[in-house]
Design an enzyme around this catalytic site. Structure first.
Site, PDB file in Angstrom:
ATOM      1  N   SER A   1       0.839  -1.184   0.000  1.00 15.10           N
ATOM      2  CA  SER A   1       0.000   0.000   0.000  1.00 15.10           C
ATOM      3  C   SER A   1       0.875   1.235   0.000  1.00 15.10           C
ATOM      4  CB  SER A   1      -0.909  -0.010   1.223  1.00 15.10           C
ATOM      5  OG  SER A   1      -0.554   1.023   2.115  1.00 15.10           O
ATOM      6  N   LYS A   2       0.382   2.279  -0.658  1.00 16.34           N
ATOM      7  CA  LYS A   2       1.239   3.456  -0.781  1.00 16.34           C
ATOM      8  C   LYS A   2       1.426   4.149   0.560  1.00 16.34           C
ATOM      9  CE  LYS A   2      -2.423   6.367  -2.580  1.00 16.34           C
ATOM     10  NZ  LYS A   2      -3.024   6.833  -3.777  1.00 16.34           N
TER      11      LYS A   2
END
Ligand code: GLU
Length: 473
Positions: free
Chosen positions: A239-240
């Site tokens: 996930s960013k």
């Protein structure tokens, strides 16, 4: 299944709503590898139907990252924002054939009919109301009540979905905007796409796409291949917010595109013989979509770094020099451009090459040559110079010995070895204060070779400065 034997046509269809994700790069690469061996076509399609979240700067970022990775395209980039008419026409056709119906239920209506259920599937309220389509009315797809829709997936095998569990989904919003699911199907049909190779997160909407496809055309659907999700070391989906996922970041850190490409290719696939380092030609030759694994693939930054180190060390020096250049100049390098001396860098480049995993690590190794003014690292100085009772003796003797000797590495080493014996120390230990005084850090390139490039004058100056900083014994 697609029985067409002609060369395959694939599409890479990113949504320009953020930085280009390593997962997107892996999808692009698999599409590309798949068609390159078979002489097919790679179509690039920018899925910018979400006007609020899409931005042209994200599109340019994606294009430039693809170019950097060496993934070229044969057609496009097409933009969905320029193809709206096609989606509207398709929706009209589906209304005429009775597959879409107008619906004026608001979210509040749905909730009032299903209290307490935050995400009720659509209950079919407007199915048979025969509302005329128009503003304020969404268009929904009339899904079959019985039977199954099967996704034939090259990675996951046949995945069956019960039609009864597929709600009458919205295809055109009440404000007239066609939804993503429609745009994708219309485009895949119009562009003659034979294989849809994409992230696993799209598998749940695939039965809807198949239903739409069959309602729109009498040609076989594309063959699907849903690629395994990428996870971090805790087995969480990348996930960013948690992980470094932007291809742009890896580029800025000094990863080489060929290393990145090689590493990405192994996230879900590996050649039968277990080889890991493969050139682009070898990847094209070996890659098989059918061999892609469906279990989550661990995106291991350390392993990527290891690959990058291998690729960096294999570069010819002239190439290393070229690739390192942007990291040795403004705005990246921690020295002014006019302080940089290419010949000095070149003299140490072979030693640099053996010691870095990314190009971003290069400046720190040669900073002692170009930093103006030069200041040893405080912590290293406190520990290895000020904190070492013998440092003044070692530094003083080194200064005296270095004043008039021949300025070659073997000589400098021999002189310091002599000093080490005189003060009853191992050579490595005697090197420490000299290293910090002249190179500013506790670790780095080999000392004597570095001093040769630094030159006698600067070496002596720095040793004097360190002695002065220590003050009178
Ligand atoms: N635009 C979608 C995405 O960026 C891809 C959709 C597809 O490949 O069908 O995730």
């Amino acid at each position: 299944m697609n029985a067409v034997t002609a060369a395959p046509r694939v599409r890479f269809a990113p949504s320009p709503t953020g930085y280009f994700h390593v997962g997107g790069a892996r999808t692009a690469l698999y599409n590309w590898l798949f068609v390159r061996r078979l002489g097919g076509s790679f179509v690039l399609r920018i899925e910018d139907t979400d006007r609020e979240r899409s931005d042209e700067s994200w599109t340019s970022g994606i294009l430039s990252a693809l170019e950097w990775l060496g993934i070229d395209w044969d057609e496009g980039p097409y933009r969905q924002s320029e193809r709206r008419e096609l989606y509207e026409q398709a929706a009209e056709r589906l209304v005429r054939s009775g597959r879409l119906y107008a619906c004026d239920c608001s979210r509040a209506d749905l909730e009032s009919r299903h209290p307490g259920n935050p995400t009720p599937g659509y209950d079919g309220h407007c199915r048979d109301r025969a509302l005329t389509p128009g503003p304020g009315r969404a268009l929904r797809f009339r899904t079959p009540d019985a039977g199954t829709t099967v996704v034939h997936d090259l990675v996951r095998g046949d995945v069956e979905f019960a039609n009864a569990a597929i709600e009458d989904f919205v295809v055109v919003k009440s404000n007239g905007d066609p939804l993503f699911v429609l745009a994708v199907v219309v485009d895949d049909l119009d562009m003659g796409i034979s294989h849809v190779i994409r992230a696993e997160e799209h598998l749940p909407t695939t039965p809807k796409a198949i239903l739409l496809w069959n309602a729109l055309a009498d040609v076989p659907t594309p063959t699907f291949a849903h690629l395994p999700v990428l996870v971090n070391d805790k087995r969480q989906k990348l996930s960013k917010r948690r992980d470094r996922v932007a291809v742009e970041d890896y580029r800025a850190l000094g990863y080489l595109p060929e290393a990145m490409r090689n590493y990405l290719a192994l996230l879900g696939w590996s050649p039968a013989d277990g080889r890991e380092v493969l050139s682009l030609d070898e990847l094209v030759e070996e890659f098989r979509l059918e061999q892609v694994n469906h279990s989550p693939a661990f995106f291991d930054e350390k392993r990527l770094q290891h690959f990058n180190g291998l690729y960096l060390r294999a570069l010819p020096l002239s190439e290393l020099r070229e690739r390192a250049a942007p990291f040795l100049a403004s705005p990246v390098a921690p020295w002014p451009d006019d302080a940089f001396d290419q010949a000095a860098f070149d003299a140490l480049a072979p030693l640099v090459q053996e010691r870095v995993a990314t190009l971003g690590e290069v400046p720190a190794l040669v900073e002692f040559l170009f930093a103006t003014p030069f200041e040893p690292d405080d912590e290293a100085f406190a520990k290895l110079v000020a904190g070492d009772a013998l440092a003044p003796v070692v530094l003083g003797q080194a200064r005296d010995a270095f004043r008039s000797c021949e300025w070659v590495a073997a000589n400098l080493k021999e002189l310091l070895a002599g000093i080490a014996v005189a003060v009853d120390r191992k050579l490595a230990k005697a090197q420490a204060p000299v290293r910090v005084a002249t190179m500013g850090r506790a670790a780095g390139l080999p000392l004597f070779e570095s001093l040769v490039v630094l030159g006698r004058d600067r070496t002596l100056e720095r040793i004097e400065a360190a002695l002065a900083r220590l003050g009178p014994g």
